[in-house]
Scaffold this motif. Sequence first.
Motif, short mmCIF file in Angstrom:
data_model
loop_
_atom_site.label_atom_id
_atom_site.label_comp_id
_atom_site.label_asym_id
_atom_site.label_seq_id
_atom_site.Cartn_x
_atom_site.Cartn_y
_atom_site.Cartn_z
N ARG A 33 1.82 -6.21 -4.65
CA ARG A 33 1.16 -5.61 -3.56
C ARG A 33 0.69 -4.24 -4.09
O ARG A 33 1.07 -3.74 -5.01
N PRO A 34 -0.57 -3.96 -3.81
CA PRO A 34 -1.11 -2.48 -4.19
C PRO A 34 0.08 -1.46 -3.90
O PRO A 34 0.67 -1.41 -2.67
N TRP A 35 -0.14 -0.30 -4.72
CA TRP A 35 0.53 0.64 -4.57
C TRP A 35 0.16 2.05 -5.11
O TRP A 35 -1.01 1.81 -5.80
N ALA A 36 0.73 3.00 -5.05
CA ALA A 36 0.13 4.27 -5.42
C ALA A 36 1.27 5.39 -6.06
O ALA A 36 2.37 5.35 -5.34
N LEU A 37 0.67 6.19 -6.61
CA LEU A 37 1.78 7.33 -7.32
C LEU A 37 0.97 8.60 -7.07
O LEU A 37 0.04 8.89 -7.47
N GLY B 33 0.81 -1.21 -0.07
CA GLY B 33 0.10 -0.06 -0.13
C GLY B 33 0.88 1.36 0.14
O GLY B 33 0.17 2.39 0.24
N VAL B 34 2.14 1.17 -0.23
CA VAL B 34 3.05 2.35 -0.35
C VAL B 34 2.45 3.43 -1.38
O VAL B 34 2.10 2.88 -2.34
N THR B 35 2.77 4.80 -0.89
CA THR B 35 2.53 5.86 -1.97
C THR B 35 3.51 6.48 -2.37
O THR B 35 4.28 6.79 -1.38
N LEU B 36 4.23 6.48 -3.70
CA LEU B 36 5.29 7.49 -3.93
C LEU B 36 4.71 8.66 -4.27
O LEU B 36 4.12 8.96 -5.21
N ARG B 37 5.27 9.61 -3.30
CA ARG B 37 5.02 11.02 -3.52
C ARG B 37 6.07 11.75 -4.35
O ARG B 37 7.33 11.80 -3.63
N ALA B 38 5.71 12.25 -5.43
CA ALA B 38 6.74 13.16 -6.32
C ALA B 38 6.75 14.54 -6.03
O ALA B 38 5.70 15.24 -5.94
N PHE B 39 7.92 15.14 -5.90
CA PHE B 39 8.06 16.52 -5.57
C PHE B 39 8.65 17.21 -6.62
O PHE B 39 9.92 17.09 -6.76
N ARG B 40 7.98 18.10 -7.48
CA ARG B 40 8.76 18.97 -8.20
C ARG B 40 9.70 18.21 -9.49
O ARG B 40 10.65 18.39 -9.33
N PRO B 41 9.07 17.04 -10.08
CA PRO B 41 9.90 16.17 -10.71
C PRO B 41 10.69 16.92 -11.93
O PRO B 41 9.83 17.72 -12.71
N ALA B 42 11.90 16.59 -12.24
CA ALA B 42 12.41 17.13 -13.52
C ALA B 42 12.26 16.00 -14.62
O ALA B 42 11.94 14.93 -14.58
N ARG B 43 12.08 17.04 -15.87
CA ARG B 43 11.81 16.03 -17.04
C ARG B 43 13.04 15.21 -17.42
O ARG B 43 14.29 15.66 -17.24
N GLY B 44 12.64 13.92 -17.58
CA GLY B 44 13.63 13.16 -18.26
C GLY B 44 14.87 12.63 -16.97
O GLY B 44 15.75 12.01 -17.32
N ARG C 7 -3.06 15.36 -6.97
CA ARG C 7 -3.38 14.09 -8.10
C ARG C 7 -2.74 12.86 -7.32
O ARG C 7 -1.64 12.62 -7.36
N THR C 8 -3.61 11.77 -7.27
CA THR C 8 -3.11 10.29 -7.12
C THR C 8 -3.86 9.27 -7.83
O THR C 8 -4.94 9.24 -8.17
N ALA C 9 -2.75 8.48 -8.31
CA ALA C 9 -3.35 7.03 -9.07
C ALA C 9 -3.17 5.97 -8.25
O ALA C 9 -1.74 6.00 -7.58
N ARG C 10 -4.19 5.15 -8.26
CA ARG C 10 -3.74 3.92 -7.31
C ARG C 10 -3.91 2.58 -8.13
O ARG C 10 -4.61 2.51 -9.12
N ALA C 11 -3.00 1.70 -7.69
CA ALA C 11 -2.85 0.28 -8.71
C ALA C 11 -3.08 -0.76 -7.34
O ALA C 11 -2.59 -0.72 -6.21
N GLY C 12 -3.68 -1.91 -7.89
CA GLY C 12 -3.81 -3.08 -7.01
C GLY C 12 -2.77 -3.97 -7.43
O GLY C 12 -1.86 -3.55 -8.18
N ALA C 13 -2.45 -4.99 -6.50
CA ALA C 13 -1.51 -6.18 -6.81
C ALA C 13 -1.75 -6.62 -8.31
O ALA C 13 -2.67 -6.94 -8.97
#
Length: 388
Positions: free
Chosen positions: A363-367, A322-333, A372-378
Amino acid sequence: MKFTDGYWLLREGVTAAHPVEVLDVTAAGDTPCGGGTLEIHAPTRPVRHRGDLLTGPVVTISVHAPLPDVIGITFTHFEGGQPRTPRFEVRRQKCAAQVSYDDEHALLTSGTLSARVARTGPWRVDFLAGGRTLTGSGAKGMGIMRDATGAHYLREQLDLRVGTGVYGLGERFGPLVKNGQVVDIWNADGGTATEQAYKNAPFYLTDAGYGVFVDHPGKVSFEVGSESVSRVQFSVESQQLTYYVIHGPDLLVAPVFSDEGDVTYYVPEGTWTRFADGRTVTGPRWVRERHGFLSVPLLVRPGAVIPVGAVDDRPDYDHADGVTLRAFRPARGAPVTVRVGDMTFTVVREGDTLRASAGDPSRPWALAAGERTARAGAGTGFLTVELG
């Protein structure tokens, strides 16, 4: 454990031998991607001629990196001892480091962290990141020590800059800031009102952007600015000592010491994001804030991806579930690899789309990015988020 009597003298019955210079250095274990280690031989007396190698020990020092932003030092007097158990399990990644050396220095770089060893002049190793020196070990820091009973110890002393606070070392019942304390890592059932503790950990964290883990399962004695006020010392009764300097470049945490909650801290160059509310702070500059009992200044470096667990009431759980990957001001490429437990994720920005992949999506996880959040199941290995 103290070995000295003041700054100049050793305690009665104590003898010491310290590396004084580098005799030779080689790059070992090279791979096509540049990973490797530095193997160093350092005598404990200046080598003016061949005969000087016959007196006093020559120590072997290995500089290596198990993971990006982590560099280990292994200091060995005599090799060949039987491994003692239990041992700490250290996760390792192939090609975690690049090595190079010239006439002046030998350098090992892992991620944003580097270890620089002086090849000329007195013994010196420095740990650097972001154009600054985090800590280091100089003359008479690393040493082979014997006490009055003949017991054999290996000791290291790492520089402690003025104003740097030291925290951690597991469960303790004294002050939160460990500066000035003597801490022995040895689990004991001594109650909750003494220097003894049930859950010790040979790891300390500083507010200068790094931590140190001593990879020794037995008794480790820490002198935190106590034997020498400008150094953190740790020693073990052994023929070999390994420790890791761990650099955390993505988070900036400022401790709050005043009863009123007022804190002044320095924000490095760049646009940082407050973890709690998403507001930005631009550096370099000093910032003054007031915080309550349930908050501290916590800023995230631009481009960082922070894994946030799904459970907040206990530390011992499956962190990848169930971990969520939180991205902060990501740079292109600029792809960012994040490992959580046994799962590995890669996050990259392509135009205005943030894409993430999971190596083993069991396992389930999220971005998440911003609101804005997108979630995925296992079983789902890819996620995308459109950046506003």
